[in-house]
Design a protein around this motif. Structure first.
Motif, PDB file in Angstrom:
ATOM      1  N   CYS A   1      52.840  76.860  18.939  1.00 35.61           N
ATOM      2  CA  CYS A   1      52.045  75.633  18.913  1.00 35.61           C
ATOM      3  C   CYS A   1      51.399  75.535  17.536  1.00 35.61           C
ATOM      4  O   CYS A   1      50.797  76.501  17.073  1.00 35.61           O
ATOM      5  CB  CYS A   1      50.969  75.651  19.985  1.00 35.61           C
TER       6      CYS A   1
ATOM      7  N   CYS B   1      46.614  73.361  24.805  1.00 36.96           N
ATOM      8  CA  CYS B   1      46.127  72.090  24.256  1.00 36.96           C
ATOM      9  C   CYS B   1      46.952  70.898  24.739  1.00 36.96           C
ATOM     10  O   CYS B   1      46.613  69.761  24.459  1.00 36.96           O
ATOM     11  CB  CYS B   1      46.118  72.129  22.734  1.00 36.96           C
TER      12      CYS B   1
ATOM     13  N   ARG C   1      48.872  73.843  16.779  1.00 38.09           N
ATOM     14  CA  ARG C   1      47.426  73.653  16.860  1.00 38.09           C
ATOM     15  C   ARG C   1      46.680  74.865  17.416  1.00 38.09           C
ATOM     16  O   ARG C   1      45.464  74.951  17.315  1.00 38.09           O
ATOM     17  CB  ARG C   1      47.118  72.447  17.744  1.00 38.09           C
ATOM     18  N   CYS C   2      47.437  75.788  18.079  1.00 37.25           N
ATOM     19  CA  CYS C   2      46.766  76.915  18.734  1.00 37.25           C
ATOM     20  C   CYS C   2      47.435  78.229  18.345  1.00 37.25           C
ATOM     21  O   CYS C   2      48.569  78.244  17.908  1.00 37.25           O
ATOM     22  CB  CYS C   2      46.862  76.797  20.259  1.00 37.25           C
TER      23      CYS C   2
ATOM     24  N   CYS D   1      52.514  73.202  25.196  1.00 35.04           N
ATOM     25  CA  CYS D   1      51.445  74.184  25.004  1.00 35.04           C
ATOM     26  C   CYS D   1      50.524  74.142  26.219  1.00 35.04           C
ATOM     27  O   CYS D   1      49.976  73.088  26.547  1.00 35.04           O
ATOM     28  CB  CYS D   1      50.643  73.892  23.733  1.00 35.04           C
TER      29      CYS D   1
HETATM   30 ZN    ZN Z   1      48.326  74.194  21.628  1.00 35.43          ZN
END
Ligand code: ZN
Ligand code: ADP
Ligand code: ZN
Length: 662
Positions: free
Chosen positions: A377, A398, A379-380, A395
């Motif tokens: 991911c 998120c 973002r994570c 994910c």
């Molecule tokens: Zn994520």
């Protein structure tokens, strides 16, 4: 002069002074009022009435009454006040949270004709067993009354705990009281609601959980407040229901993690419920097959009164529990020969099997064997999970979604491989092994709405499935009479997790999922696949010996100085850059040192285990003390200092008192 001190839904730990627009009982403590605030208006709760204000009278604005809404009772205001102090959360935000959304906006729900019970069935209570009777008598006495006392009702699944709650509630209602019953989020099924309503056909039962529509929620709240509701049955948020005749509180599955809210007001409904019982001087029952180690410790030390239901009420035998040593054989897509044979036997006998795997999706990650690319991911600090049912990468932290790439984004290789397994993959494998079986998968993907979830439960009860594949969603509070095998496909990871509560949770989960089997006339079996068959946790499960497990864990915690032998709070910070989060926590440590609290221990600021979530970096600082008063005295002073710190604009922080996840 009359000055109203009003709680408003703003992130400031204080009350606001207003003058009443008119006079009279519309402005007593507990009344809801409308006030101008900033550019707009807000609805607030009058907390106190004073004779003057530190602001000049000419500067004070006026509050308008909302006469159509009744006053909130004094004990409700006190409950919210306690919550605000204990969790260091702004009082106005506690009240806004505790009120149903309509009332929070100052609106009254449209009245409906009162519906009291169904009145059709009047099932009589089972005659209580001697153990049950002893428990009921201890809790409410013969008269349905009794002062404050916390009871820990420890009984295996099917031992008749619910029966004890219902008979205790019956006595309380007969004595003119109201009862509050809290259950975990996922356990609140129509099954339980109808069991309770059917048992008390003349009573008014109010359900309170996040799935109840706004108008109904407000009506339920008002019915409880005005004493028209006899029983409130709900999830954690119903601990805030005002109930003038409250005579008993029940917390079922008291160990369940859903009683602790993990965002905003991070309260423990179980702990607030105990405060409430003390405040109202009434009994409270905490029930569980696997009590939290905190509660078990209080039960053995005598602080709580421990009540035991050691035997199942109907099916005589407990399920047999056995481990399958998976180091010694090659598994077929994660399944051992013994597991496959056990499922096959159940199929031939026309019985149900449940395979438990606490990981949804097809595989936890998609990877390229050629170059090492994995589905990350962006973002994570987590991987995208492969979902083959709808052909997506997703994910679970998120919600980010992507299509499945046709070729490796790193090297163009066409042969991308799923690694590991989730419920969808297990479903596919079982479909190959048992093409004639009816297989039902129950996880947050297949049951993504209450409607689908209830339809799945109904299908299971109707016998429309031979093999169930489920995550923890299926573990709780459901009674499947034809289920005789529970197979645990893999749970070892939790044995060695960083969080010291992980073994406690695993034990509870496996005990609970195992308790699903063999509840009626058929004996049940639990098979656990593991690489650590001699681990004490599994040994205790095989022996059905929760107490042995609890004693061992408590000894470890005492040696390490962890709860329940210490009290904790966690300060968390998040920012786009990790340095900013750590810098804030470092300042917080300095502020703490200036306060010189020798009984309080501060750990070092560290990045969280999953440091990045939704493009924000997260770090935490653990604070601990052997003395709860010392910890809270420190937190009071520390919070003041933290609010005064200058922080970067994008930085957010919060305090979690009695954190359940580290
Ligand atoms: Zn994520
Ligand atoms: P728990 O809440 O501990 O899982 P329940 O109260 O749901 O247990 O009881 C399990 C089953 O046993 C239910 O079907 C219930 O009706 C039945 N039962 C409970 N107590 C008795 C009793 N005293 N006599 C007969 N059946 C009982
Ligand atoms: Zn590649």
């Amino acid at each position: 002069m009359t000055v109203l001190q009003i709680a408003l839904d703003v992130p400031l730990p204080r009350l606001f002074d207003y003058l009443p627009e008119g006079e009279g009982e519309n402005f007593t403590p507990g009344r809801l009022v409308r006030v101008p605030f900033g550019q707009g208006g807000k609805v607030g709760v009058v907390v106190a009435v004073a004779a003057d204000s530190e602001h000049p009278a000419g500067k004070l604005k006026t509050a308008a009454a909302i006469p159509e809404l009744p006053a909130l009772p004094a004990d409700w205001l006190e409950l919210c006040g306690f919550c605000a102090r204990y969790y260091h959360y702004p009082i106005g935000q506690v009240m806004a949270f505790a009120l149903p959304p309509l009332l929070r906006k100052g609106k009254a729900p449209r009245a409906l004709k009162e519906k009291v019970g169904s009145g059709d069935t009047v099932p009589t209570a089972n005659a209580a067993t001697p153990d049950q009777r002893a428990a009921i008598d201890a809790i409410v006495g013969a008269t349905g009354g009794g002062g404050f006392r916390t009871f820990l009702l420890h009984g295996v699944t099917g031992s008749g705990k619910t029966e004890v709650y219902l008979q205790a509630i019956e006595r309380v209602l007969a004595a003119g009281g109201q009862a509050l019953m809290l259950v975990p989020e996922i356990a609140l099924t129509p099954q339980l609601e109808s069991r309770v309503s059917a048992r008390f056909p003349g009573a008014r039962v109010v359900s309170a959980h996040s799935g109840v529509a706004d108008a109904a929620r407000a009506r339920g709240f008002l019915a409880a407040l005005e004493g028209r509701a006899d029983i409130v049955l709900g999830t954690r948020l119903s601990v805030f229901m005002p109930m003038p005749r409250l005579g008993l509180i029940v917390v079922d599955e008291e160990h369940d993690a859903s009683f602790k809210q993990q965002e905003g007001l991070r309260y423990s409904a179980r702990d607030i419920a105990i405060f409430r019982a003390r405040q109202r001087d009434i009994p409270i029952v905490l029930g569980s097959a696997t009590p939290s180690l905190e509660s078990f410790h209080h039960g053995t030390s005598g602080r709580y009164a421990k009540l035991d239901l050691p035997l199942r009420a109907v099916a005589a035998a407990m399920p047999t529990v056995a481990t399958v040593d998976t180091r010694k054989e090659k598994l077929q897509d994660g399944l051992s020969a013994r597991m496959i044979a056990a499922v096959s036997e159940r199929l031939q006998r026309g019985e149900q099997s449940l395979l438990f795997l606490n990981r949804r999706g097809y595989a936890p990650v998609l990877a390229c064997p050629a170059c090492g690319w994995i589905s990350h991911c962006r973002r994570c600090a987590a991987n995208l999970v492969l979902h083959l049912a709808d052909r997506r990468l997703r994910c679970h932290h998120c919600g980010l979604e992507a299509g499945i790439p046709h070729a490796c984004p790193g090297c163009g290789n066409l042969d991308l491989q799923p690694f590991g397994r989730g419920t969808q993959r297990l479903e596919a494998k079982l479909g190959e092994l048992f093409p004639e079986a009816r297989i039902l998968r129950i996880d947050r993907d297949s049951a993504d709405s209450p409607k689908k979830w209830h339809a799945l439960l109904a299908a299971i009860h109707a016998g429309a499935a031979d093999i169930l594949i489920g995550t923890q969603m299926l573990a709780k509070g459901h009674d499947f009479p034809n289920l005789t095998l529970v197979g645990v496909v893999g749970a070892d990871a939790a044995l060695f997790a960083a969080d010291f509560r992980a073994p406690e949770r695993l034990f509870a989960q496996l005990m609970q999922v195992g308790g699903r089997s063999g509840r009626a006339q058929l004996p049940g079996a639990v098979l656990i696949q593991t690489e650590y068959p001699d681990h004490p946790l599994y040994r205790a499960l095989i022996d059905h010996d929760y107490a042995a497990f609890a004693r061992e864990q408590l000894a470890e915690r005492e040696a390490a100085g962890f709860p329940p032998f210490a009290f904790q709070a966690l300060l968390r910070a998040e920012a786009p850059a990790l340095e900013d989060a750590i810098a804030f926590l470092t300042q917080a440590v300095a502020a703490a040192e200036a306060l010189a609290a020798p009984e309080v221990l501060l750990y070092d600021p560290v990045p969280m285990r999953m440091a990045r979530l939704k493009n924000r970096e997260r770090a935490q600082l653990l604070v601990e003390s052997r003395s709860r008063p010392a910890l809270h005295a420190f937190l009071d002073a520390w919070m003041g200092a933290l609010h005064a710190l200058k922080t970067p604009r994008e930085l957010r922080w919060h305090l979690d008192v009695d954190p359940q996840e580290l």
